[in-house]
Design a protein around this motif. Structure first.
Motif, PDB file in Angstrom:
ATOM      1  N   ALA A   1       0.827  -1.203   0.000  1.00 14.72           N
ATOM      2  CA  ALA A   1       0.000   0.000   0.000  1.00 14.72           C
ATOM      3  C   ALA A   1       0.861   1.252   0.000  1.00 14.72           C
ATOM      4  CB  ALA A   1      -0.920  -0.007   1.217  1.00 14.72           C
ATOM      5  N   MET A   2       1.906   1.265   0.830  1.00 12.06           N
ATOM      6  CA  MET A   2       2.765   2.438   0.906  1.00 12.06           C
ATOM      7  C   MET A   2       3.459   2.707  -0.433  1.00 12.06           C
ATOM      8  SD  MET A   2       2.437   3.724   3.946  1.00 12.06           S
ATOM      9  CE  MET A   2       0.722   3.273   3.629  1.00 12.06           C
ATOM     10  N   LEU A   3       3.858   1.652  -1.119  1.00 14.22           N
ATOM     11  CA  LEU A   3       4.507   1.839  -2.418  1.00 14.22           C
ATOM     12  C   LEU A   3       3.528   2.377  -3.449  1.00 14.22           C
ATOM     13  CD1 LEU A   3       6.763  -1.352  -2.588  1.00 14.22           C
ATOM     14  CD2 LEU A   3       7.406   0.967  -1.931  1.00 14.22           C
ATOM     15  N   HIS A   4       2.282   1.921  -3.410  1.00 11.98           N
ATOM     16  CA  HIS A   4       1.274   2.454  -4.328  1.00 11.98           C
ATOM     17  C   HIS A   4       0.965   3.913  -4.028  1.00 11.98           C
ATOM     18  CE1 HIS A   4       0.071  -0.677  -7.063  1.00 11.98           C
ATOM     19  NE2 HIS A   4      -0.140  -1.556  -6.103  1.00 11.98           N
ATOM     20  N   ILE A   5       0.977   4.309  -2.771  1.00  9.37           N
ATOM     21  CA  ILE A   5       0.748   5.710  -2.413  1.00  9.37           C
ATOM     22  C   ILE A   5       1.861   6.589  -2.967  1.00  9.37           C
ATOM     23  CG2 ILE A   5       0.729   7.338  -0.477  1.00  9.37           C
ATOM     24  CD1 ILE A   5      -0.796   5.164   1.119  1.00  9.37           C
ATOM     25  N   ALA A   6       3.090   6.113  -2.846  1.00  9.45           N
ATOM     26  CA  ALA A   6       4.246   6.907  -3.278  1.00  9.45           C
ATOM     27  C   ALA A   6       4.512   6.807  -4.770  1.00  9.45           C
ATOM     28  CB  ALA A   6       5.489   6.453  -2.520  1.00  9.45           C
ATOM     29  N   GLY A   7       3.984   5.759  -5.410  1.00 13.97           N
ATOM     30  CA  GLY A   7       4.371   5.501  -6.790  1.00 13.97           C
ATOM     31  C   GLY A   7       5.821   5.081  -6.877  1.00 13.97           C
ATOM     32  N   ASP A   8       6.272   4.354  -5.875  1.00 11.33           N
ATOM     33  CA  ASP A   8       7.672   3.932  -5.780  1.00 11.33           C
ATOM     34  C   ASP A   8       7.765   2.434  -6.057  1.00 11.33           C
ATOM     35  OD1 ASP A   8      10.347   3.643  -5.227  1.00 11.33           O
ATOM     36  OD2 ASP A   8      10.150   3.896  -3.061  1.00 11.33           O
ATOM     37  N   GLY A   9       8.205   2.076  -7.277  1.00  6.86           N
ATOM     38  CA  GLY A   9       8.295   0.673  -7.660  1.00  6.86           C
ATOM     39  C   GLY A   9       6.988   0.090  -8.144  1.00  6.86           C
ATOM     40  N   LEU A  10       5.889   0.769  -7.842  1.00  4.88           N
ATOM     41  CA  LEU A  10       4.559   0.385  -8.297  1.00  4.88           C
ATOM     42  C   LEU A  10       3.851   1.652  -8.769  1.00  4.88           C
ATOM     43  CD1 LEU A  10       3.451  -2.042  -5.421  1.00  4.88           C
ATOM     44  CD2 LEU A  10       4.036  -2.687  -7.772  1.00  4.88           C
TER      45      LEU A  10
END
Length: 277
Positions: free
Chosen positions: A102-111
């Protein structure tokens, strides 16, 4: 808003490692051996132990090996590998893996940045968490509900989650809960409760909460007016890098006598000694 959530990404990894250590020991002893190696800083050994367990489908090992890849500890730094492992753990509804995705989707980091998917992951993480949930999952899901990110706003649900995170001692949640009481968002407006929660966040050395409670004392909002305490809290917030507190103090120098500021400095020193690190 996105930036305020993004700062959790760096801290969430450590938080969920603690979550593993604190969870009931039900996995094979070899996982615990890997955890011992990790806690001793023997990251390559931890990776060696967790690798076969991860390949065999152990969700905790998949998640933990992913953390090592994300940090580049004991293995090559590889966010793609970390994501792949977290996805495998998430397929088994392992809450810390769901949270990290979820955190990666929020940041757009790697996902890809995808608030709707992040919200779904956080909801699943909360559903499958132990002991009432991870404080950071509670907090981030509350923020998404509050601001309508990834779906419609649900302020009563946001308040309930923020309250739980606050009761678990999370300073950022306490600060945000104070604002919800102040503004009557998701609950009734209660300036006394707002001041109480700002105080709890301030006592954990969270600068935005210190700035807010300082201004509450200066206005007599939710607390009895006390210029000395108000100035002391603003002084602490300014020392902690809060620009708004620094600017407010400069404005107030023309309104209050110099001896009061000197006394506030002394009171700030006394307060600081009792603050949580």
């Amino acid at each position: 808003m996105i930036k305020s959530i993004n700062i959790k990404i760096l801290s969430c990894i450590f938080a969920v490692i603690v979550y593993i250590a604190a969870s009931p020991v039900s996995a094979a002893e070899s996982f615990d051996d890997g955890l011992t190696a990790y806690n001793n800083g023997e990251f390559a050994e931890a990776a060696r132990i967790w690798q076969p367990l991860a390949e065999a489908g152990n969700a905790k090992a998949q998640f933990s090996l992913g953390v090592l890849h994300e940090d580049g500890r004991g293995v090559r730094e590889d966010l793609r590998a970390a994501i792949a492992l977290w996805r495998k753990a998430a397929e088994q509804d392992y809450a810390p893996a769901l949270h990290n995705l979820a955190m990666l989707h929020i940041a757009g980091d790697g996902l890809p940045q995808d608030m709707a998917q992040a919200r779904k992951y956080l909801e699943r993480a909360q559903e499958h968490s132990l002991a009432g949930g991870s404080v950071r999952t509670l907090y981030n899901l509350a923020k998404m509900y509050l601001d309508g990110l990834g779906g419609p706003a649900n302020k009563p649900a946001a308040f309930a989650l923020m309250l739980r995170a606050s009761e678990m001692g999370f300073a950022k949640a306490q600060y945000n809960l104070g604002k919800m009481y102040r503004d009557g968002e998701g609950t009734h407006r209660d300036l006394v409760a707002a001041a109480a929660w700002f105080t709890q966040g301030a006592e954990q050395n969270y600068a935005p909460a210190q700035n807010h409670i300082g201004n509450r004392y200066l206005r007599g909002e939710g607390v009895s007016r006390n210029d000395l305490i108000g100035l002391a809290w603003l002084t602490i917030a300014a020392r902690n890098g809060h620009n708004g507190a620094s600017e407010r103090l400069e404005q107030l120098r023309s309104e209050f006598p110099a001896p009061l500021f000197a006394e506030a400095e002394q009171r700030a020193e006394a307060f600081t000694k009792s603050l949580k690190p």
